[in-house]
Scaffold this motif. Structure first.
Motif, PDB file in Angstrom:
ATOM      1  N   THR A 181       0.848  -1.182   0.000  1.00 53.64           N
ATOM      2  CA  THR A 181       0.000   0.000   0.000  1.00 53.64           C
ATOM      3  C   THR A 181       0.887   1.236   0.000  1.00 53.64           C
ATOM      4  N   ASP A 182       0.557   2.191  -0.832  1.00 50.82           N
ATOM      5  CA  ASP A 182       1.363   3.405  -0.947  1.00 50.82           C
ATOM      6  C   ASP A 182       1.445   4.112   0.405  1.00 50.82           C
ATOM      7  N   PRO A 183       2.677   4.327   0.929  1.00 46.82           N
ATOM      8  CA  PRO A 183       2.810   4.982   2.228  1.00 46.82           C
ATOM      9  C   PRO A 183       2.925   6.498   2.127  1.00 46.82           C
ATOM     10  N   ALA A 184       2.363   7.103   1.086  1.00 44.92           N
ATOM     11  CA  ALA A 184       2.459   8.553   0.906  1.00 44.92           C
ATOM     12  C   ALA A 184       1.978   9.270   2.162  1.00 44.92           C
ATOM     13  N   GLY A 185       2.743  10.248   2.586  1.00 43.07           N
ATOM     14  CA  GLY A 185       2.397  11.002   3.779  1.00 43.07           C
ATOM     15  C   GLY A 185       3.269  10.656   4.966  1.00 43.07           C
ATOM     16  N   SER A 186       3.990   9.565   4.869  1.00 46.34           N
ATOM     17  CA  SER A 186       4.934   9.178   5.914  1.00 46.34           C
ATOM     18  C   SER A 186       6.327   9.139   5.303  1.00 46.34           C
ATOM     19  N   PRO A 187       7.120  10.193   5.476  1.00 43.09           N
ATOM     20  CA  PRO A 187       8.469  10.203   4.901  1.00 43.09           C
ATOM     21  C   PRO A 187       9.315   9.005   5.338  1.00 43.09           C
ATOM     22  N   ALA A 188       9.180   8.603   6.594  1.00 40.40           N
ATOM     23  CA  ALA A 188       9.977   7.484   7.081  1.00 40.40           C
ATOM     24  C   ALA A 188       9.622   6.193   6.351  1.00 40.40           C
ATOM     25  N   LEU A 189       8.322   5.938   6.174  1.00 34.74           N
ATOM     26  CA  LEU A 189       7.894   4.723   5.488  1.00 34.74           C
ATOM     27  C   LEU A 189       8.200   4.784   3.998  1.00 34.74           C
ATOM     28  N   GLU A 190       8.039   5.956   3.389  1.00 36.18           N
ATOM     29  CA  GLU A 190       8.357   6.098   1.971  1.00 36.18           C
ATOM     30  C   GLU A 190       9.826   5.761   1.720  1.00 36.18           C
ATOM     31  N   THR A 191      10.702   6.270   2.579  1.00 33.59           N
ATOM     32  CA  THR A 191      12.132   5.996   2.430  1.00 33.59           C
ATOM     33  C   THR A 191      12.430   4.520   2.630  1.00 33.59           C
ATOM     34  N   PHE A 227      12.967  -2.468 -13.219  1.00 29.09           N
ATOM     35  CA  PHE A 227      11.762  -2.502 -14.049  1.00 29.09           C
ATOM     36  C   PHE A 227      10.848  -3.650 -13.607  1.00 29.09           C
ATOM     37  N   CYS A 228      11.447  -4.820 -13.374  1.00 29.30           N
ATOM     38  CA  CYS A 228      10.658  -5.990 -12.987  1.00 29.30           C
ATOM     39  C   CYS A 228      10.057  -5.822 -11.593  1.00 29.30           C
ATOM     40  N   VAL A 229      10.844  -5.291 -10.665  1.00 25.42           N
ATOM     41  CA  VAL A 229      10.331  -5.093  -9.311  1.00 25.42           C
ATOM     42  C   VAL A 229       9.136  -4.146  -9.335  1.00 25.42           C
ATOM     43  N   GLY A 230       9.249  -3.058 -10.100  1.00 28.54           N
ATOM     44  CA  GLY A 230       8.135  -2.126 -10.203  1.00 28.54           C
ATOM     45  C   GLY A 230       6.919  -2.755 -10.863  1.00 28.54           C
ATOM     46  N   GLY A 231       7.155  -3.528 -11.916  1.00 27.27           N
ATOM     47  CA  GLY A 231       6.053  -4.179 -12.616  1.00 27.27           C
ATOM     48  C   GLY A 231       5.363  -5.222 -11.767  1.00 27.27           C
ATOM     49  N   VAL A 232       6.145  -6.008 -11.046  1.00 32.69           N
ATOM     50  CA  VAL A 232       5.558  -7.025 -10.169  1.00 32.69           C
ATOM     51  C   VAL A 232       4.754  -6.355  -9.058  1.00 32.69           C
ATOM     52  N   GLY A 233       5.269  -5.235  -8.545  1.00 32.67           N
ATOM     53  CA  GLY A 233       4.522  -4.511  -7.522  1.00 32.67           C
ATOM     54  C   GLY A 233       3.176  -4.035  -8.038  1.00 32.67           C
ATOM     55  N   GLY A 234       3.144  -3.551  -9.280  1.00 33.21           N
ATOM     56  CA  GLY A 234       1.888  -3.122  -9.877  1.00 33.21           C
ATOM     57  C   GLY A 234       0.927  -4.277 -10.071  1.00 33.21           C
ATOM     58  N   LEU A 235       1.456  -5.419 -10.507  1.00 32.48           N
ATOM     59  CA  LEU A 235       0.605  -6.597 -10.693  1.00 32.48           C
ATOM     60  C   LEU A 235       0.034  -7.057  -9.356  1.00 32.48           C
ATOM     61  N   ILE A 236       0.873  -7.024  -8.325  1.00 36.91           N
ATOM     62  CA  ILE A 236       0.402  -7.429  -6.999  1.00 36.91           C
ATOM     63  C   ILE A 236      -0.710  -6.506  -6.518  1.00 36.91           C
ATOM     64  N   SER A 237      -0.559  -5.211  -6.754  1.00 38.24           N
ATOM     65  CA  SER A 237      -1.596  -4.265  -6.340  1.00 38.24           C
ATOM     66  C   SER A 237      -2.922  -4.573  -7.031  1.00 38.24           C
ATOM     67  N   ALA A 238      -2.855  -4.879  -8.334  1.00 40.33           N
ATOM     68  CA  ALA A 238      -4.073  -5.235  -9.067  1.00 40.33           C
ATOM     69  C   ALA A 238      -4.655  -6.546  -8.563  1.00 40.33           C
ATOM     70  N   TRP A 239      -3.798  -7.493  -8.260  1.00 39.68           N
ATOM     71  CA  TRP A 239      -4.233  -8.797  -7.746  1.00 39.68           C
ATOM     72  C   TRP A 239      -4.933  -8.633  -6.412  1.00 39.68           C
ATOM     73  N   LEU A 240      -4.337  -7.837  -5.535  1.00 39.82           N
ATOM     74  CA  LEU A 240      -4.919  -7.638  -4.212  1.00 39.82           C
ATOM     75  C   LEU A 240      -6.258  -6.912  -4.281  1.00 39.82           C
ATOM     76  N   ALA A 241      -6.403  -6.057  -5.291  1.00 39.28           N
ATOM     77  CA  ALA A 241      -7.654  -5.311  -5.450  1.00 39.28           C
ATOM     78  C   ALA A 241      -8.717  -6.129  -6.187  1.00 39.28           C
TER      79      ALA A 241
END
Length: 199
Positions: free
Chosen positions: A120-130, A161-175
């Protein structure tokens, strides 16, 4: 203020063991709340209430809420990446990748709480984003190093590229927007990433 620790044993457990047990209860409570409400819904008061502990015991293990959130994230990260081998890969790259993907998707299917924390996107928490950014880079670097050990080349770009793509696929899968069993996802990700790496 962190409370002073008694040196006496209680019910057969040392003070250090009791602190460790309370810390685990706080981490478990925070993981539950994070999965239910998102990271922003995790509060010191709420975690203590869920764990059945007072604030006093919270501060013997964590300096503040951010420290707790980072500890939960690190625990989930380690659980999900624990099977990631250090370079070099031992075995055929596709087989190694499929094993890693299957372990990841199986873990997420078995404990959906991990998905909320890790993806889940941690936007709003600099510590978690980092922390999340660093974790993605570490995974990409480990994969790139592993692939380069059996197929010489610079694979950092493809790995990112693959890590980002897999993350996107996982987000779609979870949704629920990309329904598939863990085995099917592992096969699909292996095929796509193998093409990107050219192996």
């Amino acid at each position: 203020m962190i409370p002073e620790m008694s040196t006496r044993a209680y019910r057969g457990r040392s003070p250090q063991e009791r602190v460790a047990e309370r810390r685990e209860r706080l981490l478990a409570a925070a993981l539950d709340l994070w999965s239910e409400l998102g990271w922003s819904g995790v509060s010191v008061r709420g975690v203590c209430a869920r764990a059945g502990l007072t604030d006093r015991y919270f501060y013997e293990s964590f300096t503040d809420r951010d420290a707790l959130l980072l500890a939960v994230f690190d625990r989930v990260r380690d659980e999900l990446t624990g099977g990631l081998p250090a370079a070099p890969f031992t075995g055929e790259p596709r087989a190694v990748m499929r094993t890693l993907f299957l372990a990841l998707f199986t873990a997420l299917a078995e404990d959906p709480r991990y998905a909320r924390v890790a993806f889940t996107d941690p936007a709003g928490s600099p510590a978690l984003e980092t922390r999340r950014h660093d974790a993605l880079l570490a995974v990409a670097d480990a994969v790139a190093a592993g692939v380069s050990s059996v197929a010489p080349g610079d694979f950092r770009g493809p790995a990112l590229f693959c890590v980002g793509g897999v993350g996107g696929l996982i987000s779609a899968w979870l949704a629920g927007r990309y329904p598939a069993a863990p085995e099917e996802l592992a096969d699909r990700c292996t095929e796509l990433c193998a093409r990107v790496f050219g192996v």
